[in-house]
Design a protein around this motif. Structure first.
Motif, short mmCIF file in Angstrom:
data_model
loop_
_atom_site.label_atom_id
_atom_site.label_comp_id
_atom_site.label_asym_id
_atom_site.label_seq_id
_atom_site.Cartn_x
_atom_site.Cartn_y
_atom_site.Cartn_z
N VAL A 157 0.85 -1.19 0.00
CA VAL A 157 0.00 0.00 0.00
C VAL A 157 0.89 1.24 0.00
O VAL A 157 1.88 1.30 0.74
CB VAL A 157 -0.93 0.02 1.24
CG1 VAL A 157 -1.77 1.29 1.26
CG2 VAL A 157 -1.82 -1.22 1.25
N PHE A 158 0.53 2.22 -0.84
CA PHE A 158 1.27 3.47 -0.93
C PHE A 158 0.31 4.65 -0.81
O PHE A 158 -0.85 4.57 -1.26
CB PHE A 158 2.02 3.58 -2.26
CG PHE A 158 3.10 2.55 -2.43
CD1 PHE A 158 4.41 2.86 -2.13
CD2 PHE A 158 2.79 1.27 -2.87
CE1 PHE A 158 5.41 1.91 -2.29
CE2 PHE A 158 3.78 0.31 -3.02
CZ PHE A 158 5.10 0.63 -2.74
N GLU A 159 0.79 5.73 -0.24
CA GLU A 159 0.02 6.97 -0.24
C GLU A 159 0.39 7.76 -1.49
O GLU A 159 1.56 8.07 -1.71
CB GLU A 159 0.32 7.80 1.01
CG GLU A 159 -0.50 9.08 1.08
CD GLU A 159 -0.20 9.93 2.29
OE1 GLU A 159 -1.06 10.75 2.66
OE2 GLU A 159 0.90 9.78 2.88
N LEU A 160 -0.61 8.06 -2.30
CA LEU A 160 -0.40 8.84 -3.51
C LEU A 160 -0.94 10.25 -3.32
O LEU A 160 -1.95 10.44 -2.63
CB LEU A 160 -1.11 8.20 -4.71
CG LEU A 160 -0.77 6.75 -5.09
CD1 LEU A 160 -1.44 6.41 -6.41
CD2 LEU A 160 0.72 6.55 -5.17
N GLY A 161 -0.28 11.20 -3.93
CA GLY A 161 -0.77 12.57 -3.94
C GLY A 161 -1.05 12.99 -5.37
O GLY A 161 -0.41 12.51 -6.31
N ARG A 209 4.51 8.30 0.03
CA ARG A 209 5.22 7.43 0.97
C ARG A 209 4.72 5.99 0.83
O ARG A 209 3.62 5.73 0.36
CB ARG A 209 5.06 7.91 2.42
CG ARG A 209 3.61 8.03 2.90
CD ARG A 209 3.54 8.39 4.36
NE ARG A 209 2.18 8.69 4.76
CZ ARG A 209 1.72 8.50 5.99
NH1 ARG A 209 2.51 8.02 6.93
NH2 ARG A 209 0.47 8.82 6.29
N TRP A 210 5.55 5.10 1.27
CA TRP A 210 5.24 3.67 1.30
C TRP A 210 4.58 3.40 2.64
O TRP A 210 5.18 3.60 3.71
CB TRP A 210 6.53 2.89 1.15
CG TRP A 210 6.39 1.40 1.06
CD1 TRP A 210 5.26 0.66 1.14
CD2 TRP A 210 7.46 0.47 0.86
NE1 TRP A 210 5.52 -0.66 1.02
CE2 TRP A 210 6.88 -0.82 0.84
CE3 TRP A 210 8.83 0.58 0.68
CZ2 TRP A 210 7.64 -1.98 0.67
CZ3 TRP A 210 9.59 -0.56 0.51
CH2 TRP A 210 9.01 -1.82 0.50
N ARG A 211 3.33 2.95 2.62
CA ARG A 211 2.56 2.74 3.85
C ARG A 211 2.82 1.33 4.40
O ARG A 211 1.97 0.44 4.31
CB ARG A 211 1.07 2.97 3.59
CG ARG A 211 0.69 4.39 3.26
CD ARG A 211 1.05 5.38 4.36
NE ARG A 211 0.53 5.03 5.66
CZ ARG A 211 -0.64 5.47 6.13
NH1 ARG A 211 -1.37 6.31 5.41
NH2 ARG A 211 -1.05 5.12 7.33
N LEU A 212 3.98 1.14 4.98
CA LEU A 212 4.29 -0.14 5.60
C LEU A 212 3.40 -0.43 6.80
O LEU A 212 3.28 -1.58 7.24
CB LEU A 212 5.76 -0.16 6.03
CG LEU A 212 6.78 -0.14 4.89
CD1 LEU A 212 8.17 0.16 5.42
CD2 LEU A 212 6.77 -1.46 4.14
N ASP A 213 2.79 0.66 7.33
CA ASP A 213 1.95 0.51 8.52
C ASP A 213 0.50 0.18 8.20
O ASP A 213 -0.30 -0.03 9.12
CB ASP A 213 1.98 1.82 9.32
CG ASP A 213 1.45 3.00 8.48
OD1 ASP A 213 1.73 3.02 7.27
OD2 ASP A 213 0.76 3.87 9.04
N LYS A 214 0.14 0.12 6.92
CA LYS A 214 -1.29 -0.02 6.56
C LYS A 214 -1.55 -1.35 5.89
O LYS A 214 -0.98 -1.66 4.84
CB LYS A 214 -1.71 1.14 5.66
CG LYS A 214 -3.16 1.06 5.20
CD LYS A 214 -3.72 2.42 4.83
CE LYS A 214 -4.05 3.22 6.07
NZ LYS A 214 -4.94 4.36 5.79
N PRO A 215 -2.47 -2.17 6.44
CA PRO A 215 -2.85 -3.43 5.78
C PRO A 215 -3.72 -3.16 4.56
O PRO A 215 -4.32 -2.08 4.41
CB PRO A 215 -3.62 -4.17 6.86
CG PRO A 215 -4.14 -3.10 7.77
CD PRO A 215 -3.12 -2.00 7.74
N LEU A 216 -3.83 -4.16 3.69
CA LEU A 216 -4.55 -3.99 2.42
C LEU A 216 -6.00 -3.58 2.62
O LEU A 216 -6.52 -2.72 1.89
CB LEU A 216 -4.50 -5.30 1.62
CG LEU A 216 -3.19 -5.65 0.92
CD1 LEU A 216 -3.34 -6.98 0.22
CD2 LEU A 216 -2.79 -4.57 -0.07
#
Length: 573
Positions: free
Chosen positions: A526-530, A553-560
């Motif tokens: 999962v990635f945060e896109l702007g 940013r790369w959302r390593l903290d967020k599950p699918l």
């Protein structure tokens, strides 16, 4: 061609700005002016029109190299650049060709573009075979870049201007002015054109001719809080529009519309050209071309009667080769000026911003039948911040802050004064990576081009989302009435080199299928896109198109299952 190819190699291998400038200066000093004219054209952003399709070039190259099409494609995917692939696969040359760049263009490449498309074994490919027999791989590489219309090298136009200025002993601002319009597609560089660029001031007339525009003055992003800028009264505050930055010029009885990229857009906006023809001669204005909303009138707003439509509407007009009356009626446009650069034949750029704005409002705009860009009234910086928060609902990007004492400079500089852009924070969405493609050039061995998706609706829980992942891994088709991941954007910028390497490893481990250079992935990341804007689009499966998407940013903290759904995108429509 040999000199130009060597210059290309020197520029491509160097990471030092000073070394690149010195390489350019050596080239200007040593080569024929006609060759230098074309080199300056290409290195400054001039784009050769494609002379052969990539399909023709691939088929021809595979045949000349004596290999099957599949092997050529495998080589291309490994190298990542079509011109480089072809240049290395062809048989060695049997002779040496010393033709200069200008002769190549006038005697070979320009006529090649105008030759009607022949049969597969026709004239153009036969000529290309003969030409390549006299070129080393590096020269072939440059040739195929020019033929394919995909010319790129790590040199900016400003670097070319700097090198020419140092070579000729001239101010860079003067060279920048002389180069305006130099890379327009209708311009054919020649020795006389290059000699005008580097002529001593006393030997050249630098008065603008015809519709030649001025160099654009560019804004810096606002760093920090606006309160650090001092009293708000020292600044002119305007809305930052999302349109086409343009100069409209009427001079010597001629009219022209120029984009910031120095493209002549006159044919794309016939209604603006008709309006421009009524202006007083000797007028040049800087401003924004906007598409306008055509639906029912909106309530009063800080923009007055001005109702900008999304940029996507304007883009429809730009991309059309033929402008029909129906299209002109469907997507009307307006030019909104915010600066006067020339008035009554006199250059106004050295006057302070406050004086230019007063001239625009009181004399220029009324006589040209225009309304100047609306100003933003605020008593203090918190008031300006509150106004800025309205930007998205008004269809603008934020605020422009222009110092009242600023002159109109050249490029992105602070020597003549300051313009700042205070944009809204980007729209953001958490998306799932589902496709990846290898990069090009130095990144050909890494997967760097990504396609992202959002959920068709919010998943009920992690179990439901995992069921979709397992179906993708099993190559099962998505159910039209069930939860699925819907593609909506591609992005390739925003990650560090270390992150790209780590993502590349995951991509290789989670590949489900390969479609040529593209890999379909088991969703895991999962990635945060702007992005800067969003509009409805019937061409995209998601029903939306986003503007300037990039990875934040790369959302390593967020599950699918916690990635966003389509409803998070459509709320902005």
């Amino acid at each position: 061609m040999q000199r130009f190819a060597q210059l290309f190699q020197s520029l491509d291998l160097s990471t030092s700005t000073r070394d690149k400038v010195e390489a350019l200066k050596r080239h200007w000093a040593s080569c024929d002016p006609a060759d230098a004219a074309w080199a300056a054209y290409f290195l400054s952003g001039g784009r050769p029109r494609r002379a052969l399709s990539t399909t023709e070039l691939r088929q021809w190259a595979a045949q000349r190299a004596g290999i099957d099409d599949w092997l050529f494609e495998a080589c291309y995917q490994a190298v990542g650049d079509l011109a480089e692939t072809v240049s290395h696969l062809l048989p060695p040359p049997s002779r040496r060709d010393d033709l200069g760049l200008s002769d190549w263009m006038h005697e070979r490449l320009l006529p090649l573009r105008d030759t009607p498309t022949p049969a597969p074994a026709g004239l153009r490919l036969a000529q290309l075979s003969d030409w390549c027999d006299g070129l080393e791989p590096l020269q072939r590489f440059v040739l195929f870049k020019l033929i394919g219309g995909g010319w790129r090298v790590g040199v900016s136009k400003q670097l070319v201007i700097r090198s020419l200025a140092e070579h000729a002993g001239l101010p860079s601002t003067l060279v920048a002015q002389r180069m305006m319009g130099y890379t327009d597609a209708r311009h054919r560089p020649d020795a006389a054109a290059f000699l005008r660029l580097v002529a001593p001031s006393e030997q050249a007339s630098d008065a603008l001719q015809g519709t030649q525009p001025f160099p654009f003055f560019l804004a810096h992003p606002l760093d920090g809080e606006p309160a650090s800028l001092g009293p708000i009264g020292d600044w002119l505050i305007e809305w930052k529009f999302d349109g086409i930055r343009a100069q409209l010029v009427r001079r010597d009885g001629e009219c022209g519309i120029w984009s910031r990229g120095e493209e002549l857009l006159s044919e794309s906006f016939p209604e603006l050209m008709a309006q421009l023809a009524t202006w007083p001669d000797g007028t040049a204005l800087d401003g924004e071309i906007l598409a306008l909303c055509t639906d029912a009138p909106a309530p009063p707003s800080p923009l007055g009667e001005l109702r900008p439509a999304p940029f996507a509407q304007l883009q429809k007009r730009i991309l059309r080769k033929r402008l029909t009356p129906a299209l002109l009626a469907e997507i009307p446009v307006a030019f909104v000026p915010y600066d006067v650069l020339e008035w009554q034949g006199q250059d106004q750029r050295s006057r302070p911003q406050r004086e230019r704005r007063q001239l625009l409002e009181e004399a220029v705009a009324p006589r040209c039948g225009l309304r100047a860009s609306p100003r933003v009234s605020a008593e203090d910086w918190p008031g300006a911040a509150r106004a800025r928060q309205q930007a998205r609902e008004l269809g603008v990007e934020g605020l422009m802050l222009k110092h009242q004492a600023a002159r109109y400079g050249v490029g992105r500089t602070r020597t003549d004064g300051v313009w700042l852009k205070w944009k809204l924070e980007p729209m953001t969405v958490d998306a799932v990576l589902i496709y990846a493609q290898a990069g090009h050039g130095r990144r050909a061995s890494l997967y760097t081009d990504y396609t992202f998706a959002v959920w068709s609706r919010p998943p009920r829980d992690a179990h439901e989302a995992q069921a979709v992942v397992e179906a993708i891994a099993a190559r099962e088709p998505a159910r039209a009435d069930g939860l699925q991941l819907v593609t909506f954007a591609k992005a390739y910028s925003g990650l560090t080199d270390a992150e790209i390497t780590a993502v590349d490893k995951v991509i290789r481990q989670t590949t489900v299928e390969k479609f040529g250079p593209v890999r379909s992935l088991r969703p895991t990341l999962v990635f945060e896109l702007g992005f800067e804007g969003i509009s409805a689009s019937s061409r995209h499966k998601s029903g939306v198109a986003v503007r300037f998407p990039r990875i934040l940013r790369w959302r390593l903290d967020k599950p699918l299952h916690e990635a966003d759904a389509l409803v998070q995108l459509t709320r902005w429509l």
